[in-house]
Motif scaffolding. Structure first.
Motif, short mmCIF file in Angstrom:
data_model
loop_
_atom_site.label_atom_id
_atom_site.label_comp_id
_atom_site.label_asym_id
_atom_site.label_seq_id
_atom_site.Cartn_x
_atom_site.Cartn_y
_atom_site.Cartn_z
N GLU A 124 43.86 119.40 68.78
CA GLU A 124 44.54 118.79 68.58
C GLU A 124 44.59 118.55 70.35
OE1 GLU A 124 47.63 121.56 68.86
OE2 GLU A 124 48.12 121.50 66.58
N LEU A 125 44.01 119.71 71.27
CA LEU A 125 42.98 118.95 72.43
C LEU A 125 42.18 117.46 72.76
CD1 LEU A 125 42.53 122.84 74.07
CD2 LEU A 125 44.50 121.16 74.56
N GLY A 126 41.57 117.88 71.89
CA GLY A 126 40.86 116.87 71.96
C GLY A 126 41.89 116.10 71.46
N GLU A 127 42.30 115.30 70.81
CA GLU A 127 42.83 114.23 70.64
C GLU A 127 43.48 114.03 72.18
OE1 GLU A 127 45.30 115.53 67.38
OE2 GLU A 127 43.69 115.16 65.93
N THR A 128 44.24 114.78 72.31
CA THR A 128 45.13 114.23 73.53
C THR A 128 43.96 113.77 74.38
OG1 THR A 128 46.02 116.57 73.15
CG2 THR A 128 46.17 115.34 75.69
N LEU A 129 43.02 114.42 74.93
CA LEU A 129 41.79 114.06 75.84
C LEU A 129 41.35 112.79 75.33
CD1 LEU A 129 40.21 114.77 78.25
CD2 LEU A 129 38.89 115.65 76.67
N ILE A 130 40.96 111.76 74.26
CA ILE A 130 40.71 110.85 73.71
C ILE A 130 42.64 110.21 74.33
CG2 ILE A 130 40.33 109.15 72.11
CD1 ILE A 130 39.16 111.75 70.60
N ARG A 131 42.65 110.31 73.87
CA ARG A 131 44.36 109.11 74.31
C ARG A 131 44.52 109.34 75.86
NH1 ARG A 131 49.05 110.37 75.32
NH2 ARG A 131 48.84 112.71 75.07
N LEU A 132 44.41 110.50 76.36
CA LEU A 132 44.84 110.39 77.78
C LEU A 132 43.46 109.37 78.13
CD1 LEU A 132 46.28 114.15 78.69
CD2 LEU A 132 46.64 111.28 78.35
N GLY A 133 41.76 109.25 78.08
CA GLY A 133 41.13 108.64 78.48
C GLY A 133 40.71 107.17 78.11
N HIS A 134 41.71 106.76 77.53
CA HIS A 134 41.94 105.88 76.96
C HIS A 134 42.50 104.56 77.73
CE1 HIS A 134 39.66 104.14 73.71
NE2 HIS A 134 39.34 105.52 73.10
N GLN A 135 44.26 105.78 77.70
CA GLN A 135 45.50 105.30 78.58
C GLN A 135 44.56 105.03 80.09
OE1 GLN A 135 48.69 108.12 78.36
NE2 GLN A 135 48.94 107.08 75.88
#
Length: 595
Positions: free
Chosen positions: A573-584
């Motif tokens: 879950e943290l990895g998915e959040t990190l990827i999403r925030l990084g892209h944004q």
């Protein structure tokens, strides 16, 4: 057509306590399984008496509760009359002195009995839940947690609230005394209008049974407004989406279109303006909208006018695919329009909405929105959270790097150990384990008692997400209890909650049995059940006969495996959040690559 009570495959599965797949297997494998007496090839109906006889003949346990019998009584008159009968049942339960017009003597008798057993409000909610389930494709029912949120955001104490598309009344139910105990406003008078007469009658009965003072009118709100003028202190609405025959041709010059004539294909913007003209100056509107309404080109002029007038105050993306929540306020005379609007994405977590509306981190300048598109889509603007996004990315990265996965060090054997075994059933007989379950008709969707649900356990948490009210038979969870679904089991470390539906609780004598040891073998037994199986007999679960110290060694290994599973889930879950925030952040200019 027979007027004896009938049941579908889902009803049979409920009665027998199995899955629908098991019922399909019975029909395929047993030539004497009852033949359909009505329905269609895809949705056959079976005579309840024949099903009961077949289940008894094959020794399959089943239970037809009084509530189920009341439901089958109503269904027996046919699907075409079902809505009318459910509405009539509500009218009778709300006012037994009325005599039950539209119901036969048998239906009236079983409704009286059911009301005496469960209370009229609970009895009617059961019937409504079955009706909504049977007609889920025709009826749009607002989620209860979303309804409560909208009421909290828009409705003041002691005011008048209007729902011009009230359906079966779900959006207004939080205004009941039970809802007020959970933070809903007090002393509110309710007005509602609904196009379908049956739904309007059901809504009126539900509200009356909940103690809500309400005037519910049948009719088309847009064409035949039953409550003209700005009479309400607040409006809440979950209108029908994508209605092309909403009255465009008849209503072209209607004075409600203060912000522009809604295009033929933008019925939702007609509902927005209808709601806005029905609140007094300073009054609030909470309305659900399809995701596309925030950005469709045809509606850009009206969206722009709503922004310029200061009427549209927030657009909240609730979850992927929508709907969105629009919050509006009717401007007061001479009031200066705001310069900002809140645009945020709750990402499926309704608990984020109220703090997000307050904290100011999701504000967007209105002047930046008044371009050729006037696109208010949360997916487009939510990343513009200023320093918030950067802090969120840094926090997610630190938590991701700190997440540790600790695997237990287990000894590999050349041959499996030959150990004496026992079963959970034998432990129960010996008094070392007690098996408990929640009451069969327990609700977990509102109240002041926290409820640990099956979803909580499946998600790997023992933090309760449900709520209920006090009633006989509730099971209080104690530290060291094992809670289990058919596929997994967990040891609860804290108390204070009650056991939810579809969960089984195993309370062990901790002087003789280690709870983690028991939970591990329950989990292993569930993992070995073939896909599609309808039921697991947990009492047959085999586990080795070991001393308490040996059990604790196994229990510690099982506990560490469970902790490892939780850590992996959290890291994912943290990895998915990190990827999403990084892209944004990279796309929005709030993050950049290192030099």
């Amino acid at each position: 057509m027979s007027h004896d009570p009938t049941v579908n495959a889902g009803d049979i599965a409920r009665l027998a306590g199995v899955g629908r797949a098991a019922v399909s297997n019975w029909r395929r494998r047993h030539d004497d399984f009852p033949k359909p007496v009505d329905g269609t090839a895809a949705q056959p109906l079976f005579a309840l008496r024949e099903v009961e006889a077949w289940l008894s003949r094959y020794g399959k346990s089943y239970q037809v509760s009084l509530a189920d019998r009341a439901w089958q009584r109503l269904k027996a008159s046919g699907d075409l009359q079902l809505g009318e009968l459910v509405a009539a049942a509500g009218g009778f339960l709300a006012d037994p002195g009325a005599g039950g017009e539209g119901l036969d003597e048998g239906q009236v008798a079983v409704l009286r009995e059911l009301a005496a057993e469960q209370g009229a409000p609970a009895a009617y909610e059961f019937l409504c839940a079955r009706y909504f389930e049977a007609h889920s494709r025709k009826l749009s029912v607002t989620r209860e947690d979303l309804a409560a949120l909208m009421i909290r955001l828009a409705v003041p104490d002691g005011g008048i609230v209007l729902d011009p598309a009230c359906g079966v009344g779900t959006l207004l139910l939080p205004l009941s005394p039970r809802g007020r105990a959970m933070g809903a406003p007090d002393g509110v008078r309710v007005l509602g209008q609904e196009l379908e007469d049956t739904s309007a009658r059901i809504a009126a009965a539900r509200l009356a049974l909940r103690g809500v003072e309400a005037e519910i009118v049948h009719g088309d709100s847009l064409r035949r407004d039953a409550f003209p003028g700005p009479r309400a202190d607040a409006v809440v609405c979950d209108p029908p989406f994508n209605e092309r025959s909403w009255g465009y041709d008849e209503l072209t010059g209607d004075p409600r279109w203060e912000h522009g004539l809604p295009p033929r294909g933008e019925s939702e913007l007609a509902w927005v303006q209808h709601c806005l003209t029905h609140v007094r100056p300073g009054g609030l509107v909470a309305i659900l909208m399809p995701v596309a309404a925030a950005g469709r080109r045809a509606g850009r002029r009206i969206r722009g006018n709503l922004l310029r007038a200061g009427a549209l105050r927030a657009v909240v993306g609730l979850w992927p695919g929508g709907p969105d929540l629009w919050l509006l306020r009717r401007p007061q005379s001479g009031e200066r329009p705001p310069s900002e609007i809140v645009i945020m994405d709750a990402e499926g977590d309704l608990s984020r909405v109220e703090p997000g509306l307050r904290d100011g981190a999701h504000r967007v300048r209105i002047i930046d929105l008044l371009d050729d598109e006037v696109d208010l889509s949360p997916s487009r603007h939510a990343p513009r959270g200023g320093a918030d996004l950067g802090r969120a990315f840094a926090d997610a990265r630190a938590r991701f790097l700190a997440a540790s996965v600790d695997a237990p060090d287990l000894v590999v054997l050349d041959e499996p150990r030959d150990r004496p075994v026992t079963t959970i059933g034998e432990l129960v007989k010996a008094g070392l384990v007690t098996i408990l379950q929640a009451p069969p008709r327990m609700s977990a969707d509102g109240g002041d008692l926290p409820v640990l649900t099956a979803d909580d356990v499946e998600r790997g948490t023992t933090t309760p997400s449900g709520a209920t009210t006090a009633e006989p038979g509730l099971v209080r969870i104690q530290p060291g209890d094992v809670v289990a679904t058919y596929a997994t089991a967990r040891v609860v470390g804290q108390d204070g909650a009650v056991l939810g539906p579809q969960l089984t609780l195993y309370r062990v004598d901790q002087r003789r049995v280690d709870p983690h040891f028991l939970a591990g073998f329950l989990r292993s037994a569930g993992a070995r059940v073939p896909a599609g199986s309808s039921r697991v007999d947990a009492r047959r679960t085999r586990l080795p006969r070991l001393s308490l110290s040996e059990q604790r060694a196994y229990g510690d290994a099982f506990r560490r495996l469970a902790a490892m599973e939780d850590a992996l889930r959290e890291a994912t879950e943290l990895g998915e959040t990190l990827i999403r925030l990084g892209h944004q952040g990279l796309a929005d200019g709030r993050l950049r690559p290192p030099a």
